[in-house]
Write a protein that holds these residues in place. Structure first.
Motif, short mmCIF file in Angstrom:
data_model
loop_
_atom_site.label_atom_id
_atom_site.label_comp_id
_atom_site.label_asym_id
_atom_site.label_seq_id
_atom_site.Cartn_x
_atom_site.Cartn_y
_atom_site.Cartn_z
N VAL A 142 -18.01 3.89 29.11
CA VAL A 142 -16.70 3.07 29.59
C VAL A 142 -17.01 1.91 28.81
N MET A 154 -14.78 9.49 29.97
CA MET A 154 -15.60 9.77 30.92
C MET A 154 -16.00 11.23 30.77
N GLY A 210 -27.65 3.29 37.12
CA GLY A 210 -26.98 3.62 35.84
C GLY A 210 -26.28 2.34 35.31
N GLN A 241 -24.19 -5.23 28.10
CA GLN A 241 -24.15 -5.28 29.31
C GLN A 241 -25.17 -5.90 30.04
N ARG A 246 -26.19 -0.08 30.64
CA ARG A 246 -26.26 1.10 29.85
C ARG A 246 -26.12 0.49 28.23
N THR A 265 -22.82 2.57 39.01
CA THR A 265 -21.39 2.51 38.44
C THR A 265 -20.95 3.79 38.17
N LEU A 307 -17.07 4.60 39.17
CA LEU A 307 -15.91 5.28 38.28
C LEU A 307 -15.52 6.39 38.69
N ARG A 308 -16.00 7.43 39.03
CA ARG A 308 -15.77 8.57 39.63
C ARG A 308 -14.77 8.61 40.66
N ARG A 342 -24.35 12.90 26.32
CA ARG A 342 -24.72 11.76 27.20
C ARG A 342 -25.94 11.43 26.67
N ALA A 380 -18.75 9.76 27.24
CA ALA A 380 -18.78 8.51 26.37
C ALA A 380 -19.12 7.23 27.29
P1 AMP Z 1 -23.68 8.69 35.80
O1 AMP Z 1 -23.23 9.33 36.99
O2 AMP Z 1 -24.44 7.42 35.96
O3 AMP Z 1 -24.35 9.71 34.99
O4 AMP Z 1 -22.17 8.18 34.88
C1 AMP Z 1 -21.33 9.09 34.65
C2 AMP Z 1 -20.36 8.42 33.57
O5 AMP Z 1 -19.98 7.33 33.94
C3 AMP Z 1 -21.08 8.20 32.22
O6 AMP Z 1 -21.28 9.28 31.23
C4 AMP Z 1 -20.16 7.20 31.69
O7 AMP Z 1 -19.18 7.71 30.86
C5 AMP Z 1 -19.82 6.35 32.75
N1 AMP Z 1 -20.83 5.30 33.19
C6 AMP Z 1 -21.29 4.94 34.23
N2 AMP Z 1 -22.29 3.91 34.26
C7 AMP Z 1 -21.60 3.09 33.04
C8 AMP Z 1 -22.14 2.01 32.68
N3 AMP Z 1 -22.97 1.12 33.04
N4 AMP Z 1 -21.71 1.86 31.32
C9 AMP Z 1 -20.67 2.74 30.89
N5 AMP Z 1 -20.14 3.71 31.21
C10 AMP Z 1 -20.79 4.08 32.34
#
Ligand code: AMP
Length: 217
Positions: A59, A53, A85, A92, A88, A31, A35-36, A171, A57
């Protein structure tokens, strides 16, 4: 088979995911990566989550769950799925259980990679990314020959906003408060297992691989 890779940021979920994909042929969803990508495209989701992001925090649940729903319904029923990921938050995870069930699936195992906060800070705050070819470097653990320049494509390296030390600590706290209860939930159901993520990449992989082999149907 449906497996979740769980653990704080910097615990090595992405690294282990790429090894597990090669080993077992999983179809993978991260995820964070999705999102990125939205952020980069500056689509409506990307615009909506930019600040969240950058602050490290989470999403909103409904946005992330929608990405996961689309992913699950796009996969054939025989596909082995690897969730990286996600989930979280407890909310969810509840929606995830429903999504899996309505697609004839159920979680087999949530694998928690345990790493202490100081190791995480060292791993993440030194991380540098090449925006052009996507290679991830590290100023101490995987340095480039020329500081700040990608060895592979000579493009300038940058640091993700959420990889700054202050944000990494934020985080990690978010992980402890919002995410760790998910481990307890699945542990009570006999569907959660912890493994040290502080070992070498290969040693962690061998342990995770053995665990997955032991539950493979
Ligand atoms: P990650 O690459 O998995 O560390 O995710 C990077 C950022 O994406 C996190 O710090 C959150 O802002 C957002 N994110 C990723 N996965 C989730 C999720 N399952 N729920 C909410 N936010 C997420």
């Amino acid at each position: 088979m449906n497996i979740c890779l769980f653990g704080p940021p910097g615990s090595g979920k992405g690294t282990q995911a790429s090894l597990l994909i090669k080993e077992f042929g999983f179809i993978h969803i991260s995820t964070g990566e999705l999102l990125r990508e939205s952020l980069k495209r500056q689509d409506s989701l990307g615009v909506a989550i930019k600040k969240t992001m950058a602050e490290g925090a989470l999403v909103p649940d409904e946005m992330v769950v929608e990405l996961v729903r689309k992913f699950i319904v796009s996969c054939s029923s025989s596909a082995l799925l690897l969730f990286d990921g996600f989930p979280r938050t407890i909310e969810q995870s509840n929606l995830f259980d429903q999504l899996l069930e309505s697609n004839g699936r159920s979680l087999d195992m949530l694998i928690n990679l345990e790493v202490d906060i100081e190791t995480i800070v060292e791993r993440i705050s030194g991380r540098r990314v090449c925006e052009k070819c996507g290679t991830i470097w590290h100023i101490v653990l995987k340095p480039t020959k020329n500081q700040g320049i990608c060895d592979l494509c000579c493009h300038e390296l940058s640091q993700r906003d959420d990889d700054q030390e202050r944000v990494v600590r934020q985080r990690y706290n978010t992980f402890l408060n919002a995410s760790l209860p998910i481990f307890d939930k699945y542990e009570r159901l006999g569907k959660a297992w912890s493994c040290s993520g502080s070992l070498s990449i290969e040693d962690t992989f061998q342990k995770v691989k053995m665990k997955i082999n032991s539950i493979k149907k």
